[in-house]
Design a protein around this motif. Structure first.
Motif, short mmCIF file in Angstrom:
data_model
loop_
_atom_site.label_atom_id
_atom_site.label_comp_id
_atom_site.label_asym_id
_atom_site.label_seq_id
_atom_site.Cartn_x
_atom_site.Cartn_y
_atom_site.Cartn_z
N GLU A 61 0.75 -1.38 0.14
CA GLU A 61 0.00 -0.19 -0.08
C GLU A 61 0.78 1.25 0.05
OE1 GLU A 61 -3.37 0.32 -0.06
OE2 GLU A 61 -3.28 -1.61 -0.68
N TRP A 62 2.00 1.17 0.22
CA TRP A 62 2.84 2.36 0.83
C TRP A 62 4.18 2.34 0.20
CZ3 TRP A 62 6.98 3.16 4.05
CH2 TRP A 62 7.27 2.47 4.75
N VAL A 63 4.76 1.22 0.41
CA VAL A 63 6.28 1.06 0.16
C VAL A 63 6.70 1.38 -1.32
CG1 VAL A 63 8.21 -0.31 0.28
CG2 VAL A 63 6.74 -0.44 2.07
N PRO A 64 5.98 1.08 -2.33
CA PRO A 64 6.32 1.35 -3.87
C PRO A 64 6.36 2.89 -3.96
CG PRO A 64 4.76 -0.55 -3.66
CD PRO A 64 4.68 0.08 -2.24
N LYS A 65 5.29 3.51 -3.33
CA LYS A 65 5.48 5.15 -3.57
C LYS A 65 6.57 5.54 -2.84
CE LYS A 65 0.36 4.79 -3.88
NZ LYS A 65 -0.79 4.77 -2.70
N PHE A 66 6.81 5.10 -1.56
CA PHE A 66 8.00 5.63 -0.71
C PHE A 66 9.24 5.42 -1.72
CE2 PHE A 66 11.40 4.19 2.10
CZ PHE A 66 11.45 5.59 2.84
N CYS A 67 9.27 4.27 -2.48
CA CYS A 67 10.64 3.96 -3.20
C CYS A 67 10.75 4.83 -4.38
CB CYS A 67 10.68 2.48 -3.44
SG CYS A 67 10.72 1.21 -2.12
N ASP A 68 9.67 5.33 -4.78
CA ASP A 68 9.43 5.86 -6.06
C ASP A 68 10.13 7.19 -5.59
OD1 ASP A 68 8.68 4.20 -7.84
OD2 ASP A 68 6.38 4.93 -7.49
N GLU A 69 9.81 8.00 -4.29
CA GLU A 69 10.17 9.25 -3.81
C GLU A 69 11.44 9.06 -3.67
OE1 GLU A 69 8.62 12.07 -3.16
OE2 GLU A 69 7.03 11.46 -4.52
N VAL A 70 11.91 8.01 -3.16
CA VAL A 70 13.38 7.98 -2.66
C VAL A 70 14.16 7.88 -4.12
CG1 VAL A 70 15.15 6.41 -1.97
CG2 VAL A 70 13.15 6.79 -0.47
N ILE A 71 13.77 7.21 -5.07
CA ILE A 71 14.32 7.37 -6.42
C ILE A 71 14.37 8.60 -7.06
CG2 ILE A 71 14.34 6.57 -8.75
CD1 ILE A 71 13.04 3.89 -7.43
N ALA A 72 13.29 9.51 -6.96
CA ALA A 72 13.12 10.53 -7.53
C ALA A 72 14.18 11.76 -6.69
CB ALA A 72 11.88 11.31 -7.40
N ARG A 73 14.38 11.66 -5.67
CA ARG A 73 15.30 12.67 -4.52
C ARG A 73 16.71 12.35 -4.36
NH1 ARG A 73 11.15 15.65 -1.47
NH2 ARG A 73 9.24 14.97 -2.05
N ASP A 74 16.90 10.96 -4.89
CA ASP A 74 18.35 10.56 -4.61
C ASP A 74 19.41 10.99 -5.75
OD1 ASP A 74 20.64 9.63 -3.36
OD2 ASP A 74 20.05 7.48 -4.20
N SER A 75 20.23 12.02 -5.57
CA SER A 75 20.95 12.43 -6.45
C SER A 75 22.33 11.55 -6.42
CB SER A 75 21.31 14.01 -6.47
OG SER A 75 21.86 14.31 -5.29
N PHE A 76 22.87 10.96 -5.45
CA PHE A 76 23.95 10.28 -5.37
C PHE A 76 23.86 8.80 -5.91
CE2 PHE A 76 26.84 7.37 -2.80
CZ PHE A 76 28.03 8.15 -3.09
N GLY A 77 22.56 8.32 -5.76
CA GLY A 77 22.43 6.90 -6.56
C GLY A 77 22.26 5.67 -5.63
N LEU A 78 23.00 5.78 -4.45
CA LEU A 78 22.92 4.48 -3.28
C LEU A 78 21.59 4.10 -2.87
CD1 LEU A 78 24.39 2.55 -1.75
CD2 LEU A 78 24.59 4.15 0.19
N PHE A 79 20.85 5.19 -2.42
CA PHE A 79 19.40 4.95 -1.86
C PHE A 79 18.45 4.56 -2.99
CE2 PHE A 79 21.31 7.65 1.50
CZ PHE A 79 21.35 6.68 2.36
N SER A 80 18.67 5.47 -4.16
CA SER A 80 17.64 4.79 -5.28
C SER A 80 17.88 3.43 -5.71
CB SER A 80 17.94 5.82 -6.55
OG SER A 80 19.14 5.73 -6.80
N ALA A 81 19.07 2.97 -5.66
CA ALA A 81 19.43 1.42 -5.90
C ALA A 81 18.82 0.63 -4.92
CB ALA A 81 21.01 1.29 -6.00
N LEU A 82 18.78 0.96 -3.71
CA LEU A 82 18.02 0.16 -2.58
C LEU A 82 16.41 0.30 -2.84
CD1 LEU A 82 20.36 1.32 0.64
CD2 LEU A 82 20.15 -0.86 -0.47
N ALA A 83 16.10 1.42 -3.25
CA ALA A 83 14.71 1.67 -3.44
C ALA A 83 14.30 0.88 -4.57
CB ALA A 83 14.28 3.04 -3.56
N ARG A 84 15.01 0.54 -5.75
CA ARG A 84 14.75 -0.22 -6.74
C ARG A 84 14.47 -1.56 -6.62
NH1 ARG A 84 17.66 3.40 -8.74
NH2 ARG A 84 17.48 4.56 -10.58
#
Length: 103
Positions: A61-84
């Motif tokens: 219900e909420w984690v995919p949206k949370f991950c999308d936000e992390v991906i959109a905001r992570d300029s470094f790339g580490l957290f977006s990789a974890l979110a994916r």
């Protein structure tokens, strides 16, 4: 529920901290594996049902949206990789649980 107590190593995180919630899924998977080892199909179904319920009624219900936000905001790339990775893992879990229940 199911003897789950969030780990002490995460400090003062709120009870709905994503790490605790993933740890709970880990516990359910571990209990299911033990039930398979013991050939206890009632417990296998019980733990699969609990996983399906928790994923479907809560995490999905909420984690995919949370991950999308992390991906959109992570300029470094580490957290977006974890979110994916987290999104992929959730989709895999959902597919496996649905396949296991014949839905």
């Amino acid at each position: 529920r199911f003897g789950f107590t969030p780990g002490d190593t995460l400090g003062n995180e709120p009870s709905d901290y994503i790490g605790f919630e993933i740890e709970f899924v880990h516990l359910l998977c571990k209990l299911e594996a033990e039930a398979w080892d013991n050939e206890n199909m009632d417990d296998v179904r019980r733990f699969q049902s609990a996983q399906k319920e928790f994923l479907g009624n809560h995490l999905l219900e909420w984690v995919p949206k949370f991950c999308d936000e992390v991906i959109a905001r992570d300029s470094f790339g580490l957290f977006s990789a974890l979110a994916r990775f987290t999104k992929s893992w959730l989709n895999l879990e959902r597919e496996q649980l649905l396949a296991g229940t014949g839905e």
